[in-house]
Write a protein that holds these residues in place. Structure first.
Motif, PDB file in Angstrom:
ATOM      1  N   PHE A 159       6.177  56.095   8.830  1.00  0.00           N
ATOM      2  CA  PHE A 159       6.246  57.014   7.471  1.00  0.00           C
ATOM      3  C   PHE A 159       7.467  57.419   6.589  1.00  0.00           C
ATOM      4  N   THR A 160       6.964  57.857   5.403  1.00  0.00           N
ATOM      5  CA  THR A 160       7.759  58.029   5.050  1.00  0.00           C
ATOM      6  C   THR A 160       8.598  59.704   5.443  1.00  0.00           C
ATOM      7  N   ASN A 161       7.431  60.374   6.354  1.00  0.00           N
ATOM      8  CA  ASN A 161       8.557  61.432   7.253  1.00  0.00           C
ATOM      9  C   ASN A 161       9.253  61.427   8.163  1.00  0.00           C
ATOM     10  N   GLY A 162       9.645  59.806   8.529  1.00  0.00           N
ATOM     11  CA  GLY A 162      10.224  59.453   9.065  1.00  0.00           C
ATOM     12  C   GLY A 162       9.716  59.086  10.448  1.00  0.00           C
ATOM     13  N   GLU A 163       8.479  59.384  10.670  1.00  0.00           N
ATOM     14  CA  GLU A 163       7.691  59.153  12.085  1.00  0.00           C
ATOM     15  C   GLU A 163       7.799  57.950  12.312  1.00  0.00           C
ATOM     16  N   SER A 164       7.110  57.009  13.470  1.00  0.00           N
ATOM     17  CA  SER A 164       7.074  56.047  13.643  1.00  0.00           C
ATOM     18  C   SER A 164       5.895  55.340  14.594  1.00  0.00           C
ATOM     19  N   PHE A 165       5.602  54.564  14.356  1.00  0.00           N
ATOM     20  CA  PHE A 165       4.292  54.243  15.537  1.00  0.00           C
ATOM     21  C   PHE A 165       4.320  52.687  16.129  1.00  0.00           C
ATOM     22  N   PHE A 166       4.550  52.342  17.171  1.00  0.00           N
ATOM     23  CA  PHE A 166       4.310  50.945  17.384  1.00  0.00           C
ATOM     24  C   PHE A 166       3.193  49.941  17.212  1.00  0.00           C
ATOM     25  N   LEU A 167       2.801  49.256  16.461  1.00  0.00           N
ATOM     26  CA  LEU A 167       2.201  48.496  16.471  1.00  0.00           C
ATOM     27  C   LEU A 167       0.953  47.737  17.855  1.00  0.00           C
ATOM     28  N   ALA A 168       2.640  46.642  17.563  1.00  0.00           N
ATOM     29  CA  ALA A 168       2.032  45.038  18.849  1.00  0.00           C
ATOM     30  C   ALA A 168       2.970  44.725  18.361  1.00  0.00           C
ATOM     31  N   ILE A 169       2.837  43.805  19.746  1.00  0.00           N
ATOM     32  CA  ILE A 169       4.190  42.672  20.022  1.00  0.00           C
ATOM     33  C   ILE A 169       3.432  40.840  19.816  1.00  0.00           C
ATOM     34  N   LEU A 170       3.623  40.465  18.770  1.00  0.00           N
ATOM     35  CA  LEU A 170       3.370  39.105  18.484  1.00  0.00           C
ATOM     36  C   LEU A 170       4.348  37.816  18.700  1.00  0.00           C
ATOM     37  N   THR A 171       3.362  36.617  18.696  1.00  0.00           N
ATOM     38  CA  THR A 171       4.149  35.981  18.897  1.00  0.00           C
ATOM     39  C   THR A 171       3.394  34.676  18.140  1.00  0.00           C
ATOM     40  N   SER A 172       3.951  33.243  18.717  1.00  0.00           N
ATOM     41  CA  SER A 172       3.629  31.958  17.922  1.00  0.00           C
ATOM     42  C   SER A 172       1.871  32.411  17.541  1.00  0.00           C
ATOM     43  N   ASN A 173       1.977  31.843  16.193  1.00  0.00           N
ATOM     44  CA  ASN A 173       0.312  31.365  15.899  1.00  0.00           C
ATOM     45  C   ASN A 173      -0.912  32.966  16.226  1.00  0.00           C
ATOM     46  N   SER A 174       0.109  33.746  15.799  1.00  0.00           N
ATOM     47  CA  SER A 174      -0.377  35.825  15.853  1.00  0.00           C
ATOM     48  C   SER A 174      -0.726  35.346  14.062  1.00  0.00           C
ATOM     49  N   ILE A 175      -1.442  36.356  13.102  1.00  0.00           N
ATOM     50  CA  ILE A 175      -1.534  36.625  11.912  1.00  0.00           C
ATOM     51  C   ILE A 175      -1.436  38.132  11.615  1.00  0.00           C
ATOM     52  N   ILE A 176      -0.416  38.034  10.602  1.00  0.00           N
ATOM     53  CA  ILE A 176       0.187  39.564  10.391  1.00  0.00           C
ATOM     54  C   ILE A 176      -0.844  40.138   8.341  1.00  0.00           C
TER      55      ILE A 176
END
Length: 220
Positions: free
Chosen positions: A52-69
């Protein structure tokens, strides 16, 4: 390296781009109303943060081969955040535009392949979300190590090795903590002979005693 995705796009005549990230490097993505980019991880491992532009961050996922973003799920408040994808090891991506794929994927088998990737990615998001279920940072760190051992670990005589570099700074990003707290947790686990950094503190191994410890404290 599996080139099946490159072959699929070449056969369907769908325009695409290939990117390589060296371990530790990152890509920045923002929502776009002009085009709908999608990225497939076809080799390697990354973790994904929402910044986020206020500097906060949030972990979403660990992704590996054959993943789509897919960065086009929502445009709500898109001016206030962006996505950051960081490579845990050398990683290759294919980037394409949804409209191009719809126009060129003429065979149902190709569509089914993309659907399989979406299902696999969803499972990775669900598995990754378990890391943040714990309020305790200590349990988040432990859950992260368990997840990495289960998903990527290499079995040896008396330990499981995580096959890519995992710095304490990376652990702090993923668990929503700070490096000082993570350092204390890692040192405590190391002093109990449950885990150990090797190769000049770049790679982690989890001893079998670590998993007995998890059983005793009911971490699954």
């Amino acid at each position: 390296m599996d080139n099946k995705w490159m072959r699929l796009f070449l056969e369907s005549e769908t325009p695409f781009y290939v990117y390589k990230l060296k371990k530790g490097d990152s890509l920045i993505f923002q929502y776009s109303t002009n085009y709908k980019p999608v990225v497939i991880v076809f080799y390697g491992t990354v973790y994904m943060m929402k910044i986020f532009t206020n500097g906060e961050s949030f972990f979403l996922a660990i992704l590996t081969s054959n993943s789509i973003i897919d960065f086009n799920i929502t445009s709500l408040g898109s001016n206030y955040f962006y996505y950051k994808v960081i490579a845990l090891e050398n990683t290759y991506f294919i980037k394409f535009i949804w409209l191009d794929s719809i126009a060129n994927f003429k065979y149902l088998s190709n569509i089914f392949k993309l659907m399989d990737v979406f299902r696999y990615t969803l499972r990775q998001y669900e598995n990754s979300s378990c890391i943040l279920l714990h309020k305790s940072i200590r349990y988040r760190v432990i859950q992260l190590l368990l997840f990495l051992c289960r998903e990527f670990g290499v079995l040896n005589n008396n330990y499981i090795a995580i096959p890519f570099e995992l710095s304490q700074k990376t652990i702090s990003y993923i668990t929503g903590s700070n490096p000082i707290t993570v350092n204390k947790i890692i040192n405590d686990l190391s002093n109990k002979l449950l885990i150990k950094y090797i190769s000049k503190k770049k790679n982690l191994v989890c001893y079998f005693s670590f998993f007995r410890y998890l059983h005793d404290i009911k971490i699954k």
